[in-house]
Design a protein around this motif. Structure first.
Motif, PDB file in Angstrom:
ATOM      1  N   GLY A 375      -9.296  -6.144  -3.758  1.00  0.00           N
ATOM      2  CA  GLY A 375      -8.830  -4.762  -3.625  1.00  0.00           C
ATOM      3  C   GLY A 375      -8.976  -3.906  -4.870  1.00  0.00           C
ATOM      4  O   GLY A 375      -8.652  -2.727  -4.866  1.00  0.00           O
ATOM      5  N   GLN A 378     -11.059  -0.703  -4.552  1.00  0.00           N
ATOM      6  CA  GLN A 378     -10.403   0.389  -3.848  1.00  0.00           C
ATOM      7  C   GLN A 378      -9.460   1.159  -4.780  1.00  0.00           C
ATOM      8  O   GLN A 378      -9.358   2.377  -4.711  1.00  0.00           O
ATOM      9  CB  GLN A 378      -9.601  -0.165  -2.654  1.00  0.00           C
ATOM     10  CG  GLN A 378     -10.480  -0.737  -1.556  1.00  0.00           C
ATOM     11  CD  GLN A 378     -11.267   0.343  -0.859  1.00  0.00           C
ATOM     12  OE1 GLN A 378     -10.884   1.499  -0.841  1.00  0.00           O
ATOM     13  NE2 GLN A 378     -12.407  -0.029  -0.294  1.00  0.00           N
ATOM     14  N   ILE A 379      -8.782   0.416  -5.663  1.00  0.00           N
ATOM     15  CA  ILE A 379      -7.911   1.076  -6.662  1.00  0.00           C
ATOM     16  C   ILE A 379      -8.773   2.006  -7.514  1.00  0.00           C
ATOM     17  O   ILE A 379      -8.381   3.130  -7.850  1.00  0.00           O
ATOM     18  CB  ILE A 379      -7.213   0.011  -7.549  1.00  0.00           C
ATOM     19  CG1 ILE A 379      -6.205  -0.792  -6.736  1.00  0.00           C
ATOM     20  CG2 ILE A 379      -6.576   0.651  -8.770  1.00  0.00           C
ATOM     21  CD1 ILE A 379      -4.868  -0.134  -6.541  1.00  0.00           C
ATOM     22  N   TYR A 451       0.527   4.116  -4.894  1.00  0.00           N
ATOM     23  CA  TYR A 451      -0.636   3.657  -4.121  1.00  0.00           C
ATOM     24  C   TYR A 451      -0.192   2.842  -2.911  1.00  0.00           C
ATOM     25  O   TYR A 451       0.861   2.215  -2.914  1.00  0.00           O
ATOM     26  CB  TYR A 451      -1.600   2.865  -5.008  1.00  0.00           C
ATOM     27  CG  TYR A 451      -1.235   1.418  -5.214  1.00  0.00           C
ATOM     28  CD1 TYR A 451      -1.648   0.450  -4.294  1.00  0.00           C
ATOM     29  CD2 TYR A 451      -0.487   0.998  -6.319  1.00  0.00           C
ATOM     30  CE1 TYR A 451      -1.319  -0.883  -4.470  1.00  0.00           C
ATOM     31  CE2 TYR A 451      -0.151  -0.318  -6.500  1.00  0.00           C
ATOM     32  CZ  TYR A 451      -0.562  -1.264  -5.568  1.00  0.00           C
ATOM     33  OH  TYR A 451      -0.226  -2.583  -5.726  1.00  0.00           O
ATOM     34  N   LYS A 452      -1.014   2.881  -1.888  1.00  0.00           N
ATOM     35  CA  LYS A 452      -0.729   2.089  -0.684  1.00  0.00           C
ATOM     36  C   LYS A 452      -2.054   1.590  -0.119  1.00  0.00           C
ATOM     37  O   LYS A 452      -3.027   2.349  -0.084  1.00  0.00           O
ATOM     38  CB  LYS A 452      -0.041   2.981   0.355  1.00  0.00           C
ATOM     39  CG  LYS A 452       0.175   2.250   1.665  1.00  0.00           C
ATOM     40  CD  LYS A 452       0.165   3.155   2.859  1.00  0.00           C
ATOM     41  CE  LYS A 452       0.100   2.270   4.104  1.00  0.00           C
ATOM     42  NZ  LYS A 452       0.652   2.860   5.275  1.00  0.00           N
ATOM     43  N   THR A 453      -2.105   0.323   0.285  1.00  0.00           N
ATOM     44  CA  THR A 453      -3.339  -0.223   0.860  1.00  0.00           C
ATOM     45  C   THR A 453      -3.210  -0.224   2.374  1.00  0.00           C
ATOM     46  O   THR A 453      -2.225  -0.714   2.910  1.00  0.00           O
ATOM     47  CB  THR A 453      -3.585  -1.656   0.354  1.00  0.00           C
ATOM     48  OG1 THR A 453      -3.603  -1.611  -1.069  1.00  0.00           O
ATOM     49  CG2 THR A 453      -4.916  -2.185   0.833  1.00  0.00           C
ATOM     50  N   THR A 459      -7.480   2.184  -0.145  1.00  0.00           N
ATOM     51  CA  THR A 459      -6.267   2.499  -0.906  1.00  0.00           C
ATOM     52  C   THR A 459      -6.063   3.998  -0.958  1.00  0.00           C
ATOM     53  O   THR A 459      -6.975   4.740  -1.324  1.00  0.00           O
ATOM     54  CB  THR A 459      -6.391   1.930  -2.333  1.00  0.00           C
ATOM     55  OG1 THR A 459      -6.541   0.518  -2.229  1.00  0.00           O
ATOM     56  CG2 THR A 459      -5.162   2.222  -3.159  1.00  0.00           C
TER      57      THR A 459
END
Length: 1482
Positions: A375, A378-379, A451-453, A459
């Motif tokens: 991930g 995506q960050i 932040y939220k996945t 993200t």
């Protein structure tokens, strides 16, 4: 004492299973022990079977006494978030209903077992079986099974296990000529004979596994859902039938639920920075935050005074001391990344408040540990879209980040370029006396971004405004009754969600003291948080159910802790239905240590809406907590049905308290318009309040959907004029206005219209033999969309000591449990080695990354079980064969539809008189008068055996004059009146597989003499040859190198043109050896036709890179060159293996205009020379002279290969129009050749779905299901072609796919067979249409194709008719009433993963078997199973029955470069492939 034969045989079979990895060492010893038990001397009269059982019992009892001590550690292996005794009992009861089903266990090679199972590793000194040389690919040879029972053996042939029910009619029509596909002697063990679904007896281990698979598939499934779409090739129709009996909501319509009003508090700070300023000034010594180290000791206590001064320093430094090119680096409102480890809350808190004071927007993220974190990319996208240029971190953290070679922090994949700033004391500057941070009232400006996945792995950044942050602190303070100077213990991640809200924001608002417990300490000491509650007399603790469970496991070591100080134990994941069991168990144990039941306060929250509801502490006078036992069946239809606890499929949920103060909450339908739900209906909870997130940063479209929902009543009237925020929580409002949550949108899987929650499925899987198998309870459940529906995938980590039997048994039980409890099938169940699933920051499984790896084939499971047969219930209906339409109706129908009957012909050959024709037949012999003397000398030897029509064999091998000898000897035979049969010589390195073919042709053709060179003579009689065939039975062998010098006095002339000239033997792709008879007339007509088409004049030069032994290769080399008098250059294809550029160099050197090659040659050039075009150009290789380069093949043109060949060699001057294909077959070796005149070959795109119904529908390039087909060259002069229905034998219109029939003077006259069964397949060579033109005699090619009239004009000015060959009729697979061409399925499969080098498919007992060659490490083998199954379902609507993964080179390929699928099938059934892995899909 000798053992009985059957025991010895069973022992040998066990040894074989062990050597092939189908059984573990343990299983082998157990079975061997049982077999030998009756023959081992008995101990004092004890029954031997009891001895073994006693030993097993004794060993299990020996374990028991110690097991009590191990209990606490062992239990740790299961993730107890999902622990529920009730559910475990339900699962065991459900499993008890199932009888033990015998499922075929997948078979593995030992080397693959090693990585997954400790005890099943290969013992020293053993290696895995080598690949049977039968399937070695490097040498392209026509394969015949070595012990083909045709002639070589006297015993009768074993039963044909390959008989397919759906193909039997086809075989009656096209009988095998000389079937040389037998069963190799090696595998006829006398094992228990079993029968296939069609009642065909079978005797191999593979067969028995497939039989088990068929037996599991034969069991009646639950009534299938109605088909979800009808696949008529016109369009896919969605016909989702709703079950009339499914539960429907019956309650009243709900109305929005209001929380109590937000209380008015005197002197409440106007903003969070103002609160910090107040406490920093008035209570500077008051403790704010205590940080602990990994031993649980307090490292540092941050006071409010320190927090205030350090935050000020940082704010001043950020605004005034960072600059680029004399411009300040940061302006108020800029976003800044906060990268702090989970064990340093102090530095994080200073940085967070420092940013707020400087009016910068903090974006807290996880510390990237490696460049490939799950991930992390995506960050990076989030940081890029937020425009972040600066990252704040600590000194220790910065030192630990991966570095580039320059010593700077490396740039992570997908991240923007960042400047890293360390916030430790020495880097920040004290502000001057006159500088004060601006303290403003809370506004709607962004305060921070969390932040939220998402479920898909992307993200998003949720923006929270200053006013929302303040309102949320106010609401939490009121709901939780927080007071000044309270102590709170926080176990959660302080960077986001509840950990941030309670431990960083609300705590400062109320001047509370936070004890922060790092995750790393919890791993070492799960009791630490309870000890800290006891030590600090904490009033509130914020935990997750996991922390409660962990402490239960370790609590025995602690006697003296008390939880009586707690007034509130906030369970942050209390909204997860499975948290209830942890809460109950925790209460049971700790009630004795002062924990009061009413203290446990579950809450519900989401990143978007922040806290939605929380159970209030008892002093606030609230109704008692609630519990509901709901039917899972009802929930899957979004309906609430309270269930009595006797049923198996139930979900127990606890309430999460009341709605937050100042909030308005409603429950809306999940899909479509947000209508309010009924009271007994589950929906998504939506919130309207001043304390929710505002937007997804930079994503206005998604923001509108989530943050600006307008719920409406059933009549469509908006509930409120203010927008609501969707929380992604699924639930309902129960009695006493208590909120209940049953799941989250992220875990929602909608399968066939029913909703299932991923967590519920995880809980069921964990309830199956929990202690034994899954490593630390690590299971990921997600859904994939395959064939218009969601499919459930379960991935679990297995314990390192799990054996193959354990894992397979566990997998089959999990499938049964999920089927029973949830009434849903699992599409794929995969096991991976312990600790290999991607981890989320706090150690959980990163679900979206796991799914991504699964789809990319990068998960590397050690066991896979696919169940497409059970799950996929929405396949299109099988095609029903329509009653045949009469001939008259067909013709009328075609006329009415304006379709023409599909027939075409090449240019007319000027008619010659008969006597002229007869003279012409001799021409071949006349042309050779000027041949060198030794050809004629050959005759003196031959005339001694001058029996007409006795056949001579010419075998020669690659040395310089190979091809010359062949021509000389061939015409020598014609002069002597003998019938030559050209045979490819055996390969010296591969006699075992190539010599039996030679032997067979010699015997089938009844040859009386073999003519060959000295080298091959030696080979035929060598020791190695004797091992492969009976060398004593060769006919006379003559050496063509050693010939007398005399000439023959007379020369033979054929009495009639119809006399047999030569025999042409070749092995078809279905493994059938067929020799066709070519008359003198047909031979001359063939040469004349090719001469006209290719304009072959004596001055021409053509280059042939083909095998000169059969088919068009032989005709071009031996016949046309002599007939037309041009110069031919033969490049033996075998030479290209050592020198790939030989053919192209020869073409360039001789400035050849016309050249012929095979697909295998083209492939060797594209693969071997693709990167060397520059080097070839420097060697002056120039292909601009080539006008036509024709690929000689008996198959559908391989467009991808011809295009890449053209593209690669364009640099060497090859014209893009030069490459074309030819088409010929056994009945006529040359039907189409591109030739030199005539329009370029055309390509059309047809709908693959229509093709399965034998219909041709043209579509645009790139449209879904489109298949490109290239014209197979131009029809030769004198050749007529028609497309006929394979069953009715009537002519077809040009929009239909049918068999290509051909009529021409150069058709072969028949098969040359041993038993003279000419009558049986006479219709291959002379058949007539059943209606229409019933006079013309046609030959059936055995290939399916269609004709299309193009817009191009040919040489005569007529519109040009193009013939498109689709594939061999014998090779087609008839499945679900439709006709599939193996190559289409294979193309899809090869595309599905980069490591699939080659693929072949065939059917067996109605199952589709896919064999893939793995070019890569063996650990990728199991990744392919799911990808292959998916792609075949998606693109062909077929369920794969068996997936076989083999080494490169195992799929046999003949000399023309065509796959020999039937050989592969025989090899598979005879256990000869040594597969890496065989998966039997359920």
């Amino acid at each position: 004492m000798t053992l009985p034969a059957e025991v010895r045989e069973k022992l040998a079979e066990l040894e074989l299973e062990l050597s092939e990895g189908d059984i573990t060492q343990k299983g082998y010893e157990k079975k061997r022990g049982k077999l030998l038990a009756p023959y081992i001397p008995q101990i004092q009269g004890v029954d031997p079977s009891l001895q073994i059982d006693n030993r097993i019992q004794a060993s299990s009892q020996a374990v028991l006494p110690g097991s009590k001590h191990n209990k606490s550690r062992a239990a740790n292996t299961r993730d107890e978030r999902f622990r529920s005794d009730l559910h475990t009992e339900a699962v065991q009861a459900a499993l008890a209903k199932y009888k033990e089903r015998k499922m075929p266990m997948p078979s593995k090679r030992r080397s693959v077992l090693v990585q997954s199972s400790v005890e099943a590793c290969t013992p020293p000194g053993e290696t895995s079986v080598l690949v049977n040389p039968l399937f070695a690919r490097g040498l392209a040879f026509d394969l015949l099974t070595p012990d083909a029972p045709l002639i070589t053996d006297n015993h009768s042939a074993p039963p044909d296990v390959t008989g397919l029910s759906e193909r039997s009619s086809l075989h009656a029509e096209r009988p095998q000529v000389a079937s040389v596909r037998g069963v190799s002697r090696g595998y006829i063990h006398h094992t228990s004979v079993m029968e296939t679904a069609d009642g065909v007896p079978v005797n191999s281990r593979v067969s028995s596994k497939i039989q088990q698979l068929l037996n599991t598939l034969k069991r009646p499934k639950r009534p299938p859902l109605r088909e979800f779409f009808v696949d008529d090739f016109e369009e896919l129709l969605d016909v989702q039938q709703i079950d009339p009996n499914q539960p429907k909501p019956e309650g009243q319509h709900t109305s929005p639920l209001e929380g109590e009003p937000l209380g008015v508090v005197n002197n409440w700070p106007p903003s969070l920075p103002a609160a910090l300023q107040r406490w920093g000034a008035t209570q500077p010594k008051s403790p704010c935050l205590t940080a602990l180290d990994n031993a649980g000791k307090p490292v540092y206590t941050l006071t409010y005074g320190k927090l205030w001064t350090r935050s000020q320093k940082l704010a001043y430094t950020l605004l005034n001391k960072l600059s680029t090119r004399n411009e300040p680096l940061l302006m108020p409102g800029d976003r800044v990344a906060l990268v702090f480890p989970n064990n340093d809350p102090v530095m994080f808190m200073v940085a967070f408040y420092g940013c707020l004071l400087a009016e910068l927007v903090p974006v807290p993220i996880e510390v990237p540990l490696t460049r490939k974190d799950a991930g992390s990319q995506q960050i990076g996208f989030l940081l890029g879209s937020c425009g972040v240029t600066l990252a704040l971190t600590t000194d220790a953290c910065q030192k630990g980040l991966p570095k580039a070679q320059t010593g700077e922090v490396a740039t992570f994949k997908g991240w923007p370029r960042l400047l890293w700033f360390v916030t430790d004391g020495k880097h920040v500057v004290k502000p001057p006396k006159d500088w004060h941070p601006p303290i403003r009232e809370a506004s709607n400006d962004i305060a921070y971004i969390e932040y939220k996945t998402s479920k898909e792995g992307s993200t998003m950044g949720i923006t929270v405004s200053h006013s929302a942050m303040l309102a949320h602190c106010h609401a939490l303070t009121q709901a939780c009754g927080y007071t000044e100077a309270e102590t709170i213990t926080n176990v959660l991640d302080f960077k986001r969600e509840a950990g941030l809200w309670h431990g960083v924001l609300t705590s400062v608002m109320n001047r509370m003291h936070v004890i922060s417990i790092p995750y790393s300490l919890m791993k070492v000491n799960p009791l630490s948080w309870i000890q800290k509650v006891h030590t600090y007399k904490a009033r509130v603790a914020v935990v997750k159910s996991r922390d409660m469970h962990w402490s239960l496991l370790a609590q025995r070591d602690q006697r003296d802790v008390s939880l009586s100080s707690l007034r509130m134990l906030i369970v942050a994941d209390g909204a997860n239905p499975w948290s209830i069991s942890s809460c109950d168990a925790f209460l049971n144990v700790f009630q004795a240590r002062g924990l009061r039941p009413e203290v446990i306060c579950p809450c519900a929250s989401s990143s978007e809406a922040m806290t939605v509801a929380i159970r209030r502490p008892p002093e606030l006078g609230v109704p008692p907590p609630g519990k509901a036992v709901l039917s899972m069946g009802g929930l899957s239809h979004s309906v609430i049905r309270v269930d009595t606890e006797e049923k198996l499929s139930v979900l127990t949920v606890q309430d999460v308290g009341q709605v937050m103060p100042g909030a308005l909450v409603c429950v809306v339908r999940v899909e479509g318009t947000p209508y309010l739900c009924q009271t007994d209906e589950v929906g998504e909870i939506c919130v309207n309040s001043g304390s929710t997130g505002v937007a997804y940063y930079g994503l206005p479209g998604m923001t509108k959907n989530i943050f600006e929902t307008i719920p409406v009543t059933s009549s469509g009237i908006p509930v409120s004029d203010r927008p609501f925020t969707r929380t992604s929580l699924l639930g309902f409002v129960g009695p006493d206005s208590l909120v209940f949550v049953v799941g989250k949108m992220d875990g929602l899987m909608v399968v066939s219209g029913r909703r299932h929650n991923a967590d519920d499925v995880v809980a069921t899987a964990l309830a199956v033999e929990p202690m034994k198998f899954v490593y630390r309870g690590r299971i990921a459940v997600f859904s994939l969309s395959v064939l218009h529906d969601e499919r459930i995938v379960v991935v679990a980590e297995q314990r390192p000591d799990a054996s193959e039997e354990d894992s397979f048994q566990w997998m089959s039980r999990v499938l049964q449990a999920i089927d029973s409890i949830h009434q849903v099938g699992v599409y794929c169940l995969a096991l991976v080695p312990a600790n290999t699933l991607p981890k989320a920051p706090l150690g959980g499984i990163h679900i979206s990354e796991t799914k991504q790896r699964f789809l990319e084939g990068a998960l590397h499971p050690c066991n896979v079980l696919m169940c497409p047969h059970t799950c996929v219930t929405n396949l299109p209906k099988p095609r029903q064969k329509q009653p045949e339409v009469g001939p008259a109706s067909m013709i009328v129908g075609n006329l009415v539809a304006g379709k023409r009957i599909a027939q075409a012909c090449g240019r007319d050959v000027a008619q010659l008189e008969d006597n002229d024709q007869a003279r012409k037949v001799d021409s071949l012999l006349h042309f050779t008068h000027s041949s060198p003397a030794h050809i004629l000398c050959l005759l003196i030897i031959i005339t001694h055996h001058k029996r007409l029509n006795k056949v001579l064999n010419i075998i020669e091998y690659k040395h310089l004059c190979a091809g010359i000898d062949l021509i000389a000897t061939f015409y020598g035979c014609l002069y002597a009146g003998c019938v030559p049969v050209t045979v490819r010589p055996p390969h010296p390195q591969n006699l075992a597989t190539t010599l039996p073919t030679v032997k067979m042709i010699v015997e089938v053709s009844k040859s009386v003499c073999i003519l060959t060179t000295q080298a091959i003579m030696k080979l035929l009689k060598s020791k190695e040859a004797a091992a492969a065939v009976d060398t004593k039975s060769w006919p006379m062998v003559l050496d063509t190198d050693d010939l007398p010098r005399k000439k023959s006095p007379q020369m033979y002339k054929p009495p009639t043109p119809e006399m047999l000239a030569y025999l042409d033997f070749s092995v078809s792709t279905t493994g059938i050896l067929a020799g066709v008879k070519m008359s003198h007339a047909a031979t001359s007509a063939l040469c004349r036709s090719i001469k006209l088409q290719c304009e072959l004049y004596p001055s021409r030069q053509i280059a042939i890179c083909l095998d000169p032994y059969c088919g068009l290769g032989f005709a071009l080399w031996c016949l046309c060159s002599v007939y037309s008098g041009h110069q031919s250059i033969l490049v033996p294809p075998l030479e290209l293996e050592s020198n790939a550029s030989l053919w192209l160099a020869a073409v360039s050197q001789y400035k050849v205009r016309v050249t012929f090659c095979s697909y295998s040659v083209m492939e060797m050039c594209t693969k071997g020379l693709g990167s060397q075009t520059e080097a070839l150009r420097l060697r002056n290789v120039n292909l601009s002279c080539v006008r036509t380069c024709m690929v000689v093949a008996e198959e559908r043109p391989r467009i991808a290969l011809t295009q890449s060949f053209s593209k690669i060699f364009k640099d060497l001057g090859l014209s893009s129009r030069a490459v074309s294909t030819t088409f010929g077959c056994r009945v006529n070796v040359a039907i189409c050749l591109q030739g030199t005149a005539g329009p370029d070959p055309t390509t059309v795109y047809v709908d693959m779905r229509a093709l399965r119904h034998d219909r041709v529908r043209l579509v645009e390039r790139g449209s879904p299901h489109s298949l490109p087909l290239m014209e197979s060259g131009k029809i030769l002069p004198g050749v007529k072609v028609i497309i006929a229905n394979t069953e009715t034998k009537g002519p077809l219109g040009d929009s239909h796919l049918g068999e290509v029939w051909v009529s021409s003077p150069h058709n072969a006259t028949g098969y040359y067979t041993v038993y003279g069964e000419e009558a049986l397949h006479a219709d291959h060579f002379n058949t007539k249409l059943s209606f229409g033109d019933t006079q013309t005699v046609w030959a059936r090619t055995g290939y399916l194709g269609f004709l299309r009239r193009t817009d191009l004009t040919d040489a005569s000015g007529e519109r040009h008719d193009a013939l498109y060959v689709v594939g061999s009729l014998d090779e087609t697979l008839e499945l679900r009433g439709m006709r599939y061409h193996p190559i289409d399925i294979e193309t899809s499969v090869i595309r599905s993963h980069k490591s699939i080098a080659e693929c072949a498919v065939f059917t067996w007992t109605n199952l589709l078997v896919v064999v893939v060659e793995l070019e890569g490490s063996e650990q990728e083998a199991l990744d392919l199973v799911a990808l292959v199954t998916n792609v075949v379902l998606e693109e062909h609507y077929l369920i794969v029955g068996v997936v076989v993964v083999v080494d490169p080179g195992v799929i046999p390929i003949n000399s023309r470069g065509e796959k020999q699928r039937m050989h592969l099938r025989d090899g598979f059934l005879a256990d000869q492939l040594d597969p890496i892995y065989v998966a039997y899909n359920m």
